[in-house]
Design a protein around this motif. Sequence first.
Motif, PDB file in Angstrom:
ATOM      1  N   THR A 138      -0.281 -13.378 -25.486  1.00 54.24           N
ATOM      2  CA  THR A 138       0.425 -14.354 -26.316  1.00 54.24           C
ATOM      3  C   THR A 138       1.767 -14.692 -25.692  1.00 54.24           C
ATOM      4  O   THR A 138       2.143 -15.866 -25.608  1.00 54.24           O
ATOM      5  CB  THR A 138       0.633 -13.804 -27.741  1.00 54.24           C
ATOM      6  N   ILE A 142       2.966 -18.400 -24.229  1.00 51.91           N
ATOM      7  CA  ILE A 142       4.199 -19.110 -24.607  1.00 51.91           C
ATOM      8  C   ILE A 142       5.009 -19.443 -23.364  1.00 51.91           C
ATOM      9  O   ILE A 142       5.548 -20.554 -23.240  1.00 51.91           O
ATOM     10  CB  ILE A 142       5.008 -18.273 -25.611  1.00 51.91           C
ATOM     11  N   ALA A 198       3.402 -22.384 -21.762  1.00 47.59           N
ATOM     12  CA  ALA A 198       3.659 -23.609 -22.527  1.00 47.59           C
ATOM     13  C   ALA A 198       5.080 -24.109 -22.296  1.00 47.59           C
ATOM     14  O   ALA A 198       5.318 -25.323 -22.257  1.00 47.59           O
ATOM     15  CB  ALA A 198       3.421 -23.359 -24.005  1.00 47.59           C
ATOM     16  N   LEU A 199       6.032 -23.197 -22.111  1.00 46.52           N
ATOM     17  CA  LEU A 199       7.411 -23.623 -21.843  1.00 46.52           C
ATOM     18  C   LEU A 199       7.515 -24.365 -20.515  1.00 46.52           C
ATOM     19  O   LEU A 199       8.357 -25.241 -20.359  1.00 46.52           O
ATOM     20  CB  LEU A 199       8.342 -22.405 -21.843  1.00 46.52           C
ATOM     21  N   LEU A 207       5.885 -27.028 -28.963  1.00 47.74           N
ATOM     22  CA  LEU A 207       5.535 -25.674 -28.513  1.00 47.74           C
ATOM     23  C   LEU A 207       4.367 -25.137 -29.324  1.00 47.74           C
ATOM     24  O   LEU A 207       3.459 -24.519 -28.773  1.00 47.74           O
ATOM     25  CB  LEU A 207       6.754 -24.753 -28.641  1.00 47.74           C
ATOM     26  N   ASP A 208       4.353 -25.406 -30.627  1.00 49.19           N
ATOM     27  CA  ASP A 208       3.222 -24.994 -31.472  1.00 49.19           C
ATOM     28  C   ASP A 208       1.934 -25.657 -30.991  1.00 49.19           C
ATOM     29  O   ASP A 208       0.879 -25.023 -30.935  1.00 49.19           O
ATOM     30  CB  ASP A 208       3.461 -25.375 -32.933  1.00 49.19           C
ATOM     31  N   THR A 238       0.721 -24.151 -27.514  1.00 53.49           N
ATOM     32  CA  THR A 238       0.242 -22.763 -27.556  1.00 53.49           C
ATOM     33  C   THR A 238      -0.897 -22.568 -28.536  1.00 53.49           C
ATOM     34  O   THR A 238      -1.666 -21.618 -28.395  1.00 53.49           O
ATOM     35  CB  THR A 238       1.384 -21.809 -27.956  1.00 53.49           C
ATOM     36  N   ALA A 276       5.516 -20.877 -33.248  1.00 51.67           N
ATOM     37  CA  ALA A 276       5.567 -20.270 -31.911  1.00 51.67           C
ATOM     38  C   ALA A 276       6.955 -19.751 -31.567  1.00 51.67           C
ATOM     39  O   ALA A 276       7.075 -18.784 -30.823  1.00 51.67           O
ATOM     40  CB  ALA A 276       5.110 -21.280 -30.862  1.00 51.67           C
ATOM     41  N   THR A 277       8.018 -20.351 -32.103  1.00 53.54           N
ATOM     42  CA  THR A 277       9.357 -19.848 -31.799  1.00 53.54           C
ATOM     43  C   THR A 277       9.582 -18.474 -32.431  1.00 53.54           C
ATOM     44  O   THR A 277      10.222 -17.614 -31.831  1.00 53.54           O
ATOM     45  CB  THR A 277      10.438 -20.838 -32.270  1.00 53.54           C
ATOM     46  N   ALA A 314       7.663 -16.134 -30.304  1.00 52.39           N
ATOM     47  CA  ALA A 314       8.391 -15.929 -29.046  1.00 52.39           C
ATOM     48  C   ALA A 314       9.519 -14.923 -29.239  1.00 52.39           C
ATOM     49  O   ALA A 314       9.772 -14.087 -28.358  1.00 52.39           O
ATOM     50  CB  ALA A 314       8.939 -17.256 -28.540  1.00 52.39           C
ATOM     51  N   CYS A 330       7.945 -11.609 -29.259  1.00 50.83           N
ATOM     52  CA  CYS A 330       7.543 -11.250 -27.896  1.00 50.83           C
ATOM     53  C   CYS A 330       8.745 -10.754 -27.102  1.00 50.83           C
ATOM     54  O   CYS A 330       8.639  -9.808 -26.321  1.00 50.83           O
ATOM     55  CB  CYS A 330       6.918 -12.444 -27.183  1.00 50.83           C
ATOM     56  N   LEU A 352      12.178 -15.673 -23.190  1.00 46.87           N
ATOM     57  CA  LEU A 352      11.861 -15.766 -24.610  1.00 46.87           C
ATOM     58  C   LEU A 352      13.001 -15.296 -25.504  1.00 46.87           C
ATOM     59  O   LEU A 352      12.865 -15.290 -26.719  1.00 46.87           O
ATOM     60  CB  LEU A 352      10.599 -14.962 -24.920  1.00 46.87           C
TER      61      LEU A 352
END
Length: 107
Positions: A17, A21, A24-25, A36-37, A40, A45-46, A49, A52, A61
Amino acid sequence: MTFRGSMPLEDYPTRETALAILDALQRIEEGTPSELDRLTGIANATTVADRCYMVYGYPELEPAALARRMAEVYMRPRSKTQTAPPVAPVAEPTTAPDHGYGFTPRR
């Protein structure tokens, strides 16, 4: 070092995961959380992140770095194909502006 706060075990993100992310960035085109949602496939997602970062420690992140990255993407110039809508011309005023702010001049 890993963070093991009071979150249930199923709320911890996997390393895959976190890597998704990060990927995706690199591909993000608009600096918005919804972009971003979308990239991913993860809701919020933030927030994920941030978790993470707490668990795996990827510096990309870290919340401030993530916000900086989103701002950089949002502020970069758009392509020539995306143009701003035309601006309507401003009509000239028919009377002189009143700069008296409600007061009458002394005579």
